[in-house]
Write a protein that holds these residues in place. Sequence first.
Motif, PDB file in Angstrom:
ATOM      1  N   GLN A   1     -13.639 -64.181  40.513  1.00 48.80           N
ATOM      2  CA  GLN A   1     -12.852 -62.562  39.844  1.00 48.80           C
ATOM      3  C   GLN A   1     -13.924 -61.602  38.958  1.00 48.80           C
ATOM      4  N   THR A   2     -14.192 -60.691  38.927  1.00 50.20           N
ATOM      5  CA  THR A   2     -14.727 -60.206  37.771  1.00 50.20           C
ATOM      6  C   THR A   2     -13.654 -59.063  36.839  1.00 50.20           C
ATOM      7  N   PRO A   3     -13.716 -59.494  35.228  1.00 50.75           N
ATOM      8  CA  PRO A   3     -12.749 -59.212  34.567  1.00 50.75           C
ATOM      9  C   PRO A   3     -13.334 -57.348  34.517  1.00 50.75           C
ATOM     10  N   GLN A   4     -12.011 -56.765  33.931  1.00 46.92           N
ATOM     11  CA  GLN A   4     -12.776 -55.068  34.185  1.00 46.92           C
ATOM     12  C   GLN A   4     -13.480 -54.966  32.037  1.00 46.92           C
ATOM     13  N   TRP A   5     -13.517 -55.873  31.658  1.00 48.08           N
ATOM     14  CA  TRP A   5     -14.545 -55.024  30.853  1.00 48.08           C
ATOM     15  C   TRP A   5     -16.064 -55.441  31.236  1.00 48.08           C
TER      16      TRP A   5
ATOM     17  N   ALA B   1     -21.323 -52.581  33.049  1.00 46.39           N
ATOM     18  CA  ALA B   1     -22.075 -53.305  33.406  1.00 46.39           C
ATOM     19  C   ALA B   1     -21.614 -52.802  35.003  1.00 46.39           C
ATOM     20  N   TYR B   2     -21.205 -51.918  35.533  1.00 47.16           N
ATOM     21  CA  TYR B   2     -20.930 -51.337  37.099  1.00 47.16           C
ATOM     22  C   TYR B   2     -22.037 -51.843  37.760  1.00 47.16           C
TER      23      TYR B   2
ATOM     24  N   TYR C   1     -24.452 -53.515  37.873  1.00 49.74           N
ATOM     25  CA  TYR C   1     -25.029 -55.224  37.817  1.00 49.74           C
ATOM     26  C   TYR C   1     -24.262 -56.190  38.269  1.00 49.74           C
ATOM     27  N   VAL C   2     -22.454 -55.769  38.894  1.00 50.46           N
ATOM     28  CA  VAL C   2     -21.734 -56.259  38.743  1.00 50.46           C
ATOM     29  C   VAL C   2     -21.567 -57.195  39.856  1.00 50.46           C
ATOM     30  N   TRP C   3     -22.463 -56.803  41.207  1.00 51.09           N
ATOM     31  CA  TRP C   3     -23.086 -57.649  41.791  1.00 51.09           C
ATOM     32  C   TRP C   3     -23.674 -58.913  41.724  1.00 51.09           C
ATOM     33  N   LEU C   4     -24.480 -59.443  40.886  1.00 52.92           N
ATOM     34  CA  LEU C   4     -24.863 -60.786  40.561  1.00 52.92           C
ATOM     35  C   LEU C   4     -24.455 -61.208  39.697  1.00 52.92           C
ATOM     36  N   TYR C   5     -24.134 -60.875  38.741  1.00 50.89           N
ATOM     37  CA  TYR C   5     -22.057 -61.666  38.362  1.00 50.89           C
ATOM     38  C   TYR C   5     -21.322 -62.162  39.418  1.00 50.89           C
ATOM     39  N   ASP C   6     -20.980 -61.532  40.176  1.00 55.97           N
ATOM     40  CA  ASP C   6     -20.243 -62.034  40.934  1.00 55.97           C
ATOM     41  C   ASP C   6     -20.391 -62.629  41.507  1.00 55.97           C
ATOM     42  N   TRP C   7     -22.283 -63.028  42.318  1.00 52.73           N
ATOM     43  CA  TRP C   7     -22.784 -63.677  43.437  1.00 52.73           C
ATOM     44  C   TRP C   7     -22.639 -65.148  42.665  1.00 52.73           C
ATOM     45  N   LEU C   8     -23.441 -64.855  41.532  1.00 53.07           N
ATOM     46  CA  LEU C   8     -23.503 -66.239  40.452  1.00 53.07           C
ATOM     47  C   LEU C   8     -21.916 -66.852  40.089  1.00 53.07           C
TER      48      LEU C   8
ATOM     49  N   LYS D   1     -19.516 -65.087  31.995  1.00 52.00           N
ATOM     50  CA  LYS D   1     -18.266 -64.673  30.937  1.00 52.00           C
ATOM     51  C   LYS D   1     -17.131 -64.268  31.585  1.00 52.00           C
ATOM     52  N   PHE D   2     -16.139 -65.023  31.013  1.00 47.90           N
ATOM     53  CA  PHE D   2     -14.885 -63.791  31.484  1.00 47.90           C
ATOM     54  C   PHE D   2     -14.659 -63.136  30.453  1.00 47.90           C
ATOM     55  N   TYR D   3     -14.493 -63.821  29.409  1.00 46.42           N
ATOM     56  CA  TYR D   3     -13.918 -63.341  28.149  1.00 46.42           C
ATOM     57  C   TYR D   3     -14.956 -62.570  26.961  1.00 46.42           C
ATOM     58  N   PRO D   4     -14.581 -60.906  26.912  1.00 47.72           N
ATOM     59  CA  PRO D   4     -15.811 -59.961  26.315  1.00 47.72           C
ATOM     60  C   PRO D   4     -16.160 -61.272  24.817  1.00 47.72           C
TER      61      PRO D   4
END
Length: 124
Positions: free
Chosen positions: A20-24, A29-30, A32-39, A116-119
Amino acid sequence: MTPEQARDGLIHEQPLGYSQTPQWVIKAAYKYVWLYDWLRARYGGLDETFPGIDTLAKEFGVSRSTIERTMRELRKVGALEVRRRFRNSDGTIVTLRDDEPYTGNGAQTTNLYITKFYPPAQSA
């Protein structure tokens, strides 16, 4: 839920491999979301993972510098925290933030990546 999950307070619903990718994070960092999601999805990352940069680069078919640049951007917006991991000569692992000096007698082995899930808290 297994006894280990109950003990650790972790619940991983099946199937794994999704995040799940938080909206913030998307807004900050739209690109760069690919790496966040992959991790989060690939490495069980509800919180912490530690794949190598070379491993990530190989999995995506990109250069090491692309992974490093993406991590810098995710860190800048507060979506990723990186901690250095060292193995002492006695085999113990020490994990440190960037601002903490290493005073042991071993070598750095890996990094620990915390998604991090929360801003981050807004400064007043």
